[in-house]
Design a protein around this motif. Structure first.
Motif, mmCIF file in Angstrom:
data_model
loop_
_atom_site.group_PDB
_atom_site.id
_atom_site.type_symbol
_atom_site.label_atom_id
_atom_site.label_comp_id
_atom_site.label_asym_id
_atom_site.label_seq_id
_atom_site.Cartn_x
_atom_site.Cartn_y
_atom_site.Cartn_z
ATOM 1 N N ASN A 1 0.826 -1.199 0.000
ATOM 2 C CA ASN A 1 0.000 0.000 0.000
ATOM 3 C C ASN A 1 0.868 1.260 0.000
ATOM 4 O O ASN A 1 0.594 2.210 -0.733
ATOM 5 N N LEU B 1 -5.146 2.351 -0.217
ATOM 6 C CA LEU B 1 -6.014 2.211 0.953
ATOM 7 C C LEU B 1 -5.754 3.277 2.008
ATOM 8 O O LEU B 1 -4.623 3.724 2.188
ATOM 9 N N LEU C 1 -8.778 0.531 7.941
ATOM 10 C CA LEU C 1 -9.166 -0.809 7.499
ATOM 11 C C LEU C 1 -9.523 -1.703 8.679
ATOM 12 O O LEU C 1 -8.911 -1.612 9.742
ATOM 13 N N ALA D 1 -11.369 -4.743 -0.425
ATOM 14 C CA ALA D 1 -10.693 -3.513 -0.825
ATOM 15 C C ALA D 1 -9.969 -3.770 -2.144
ATOM 16 O O ALA D 1 -9.609 -4.905 -2.458
#
Length: 90
Positions: free
Chosen positions: A16, A28, A33, A68
């Motif tokens: 990420n 993200l 999360l 995601a």
């Protein structure tokens, strides 16, 4: 037999960060999360080539089915660990 790629918490954080740095389209809000650094693995349930330059993946985040999308390089995707019949292997 096809093997399912997956990410660990550390893989997800590293890839990420790379996605954000490369200014890819899908990355993200990592702190928001529903994930934990507790040994859980996050399977890739869909992948496609995106813009001929990277791979877009759909990741399952938990048992309730939250997912995601994340864009990553071909090299990052190829480096993911994979599930096999006998368990996780590289």
């Amino acid at each position: 037999m096809e093997q399912t790629p997956f990410l660990t918490y550390n893989d997800l954080a590293r890839i990420n960060a790379s996605s954000v740095k490369a200014k890819r389209n899908r990355n993200l809000w990592f702190d928001e999360l529903p994930i934990k650094d507790d040994g859980t693995v996050y399977p890739v349930v869909f992948q496609m080539i995106h813009n001929d330059l990277e791979i877009r993946v759909k990741i399952v985040l938990n048992a309730t089915g939250d997912t995601a999308w994340l864009d990553m390089s071909f090299e990052e995707f190829e480096g993911l660990k994979r599930f096999a019949e006998e368990g996780a292997s590289k």
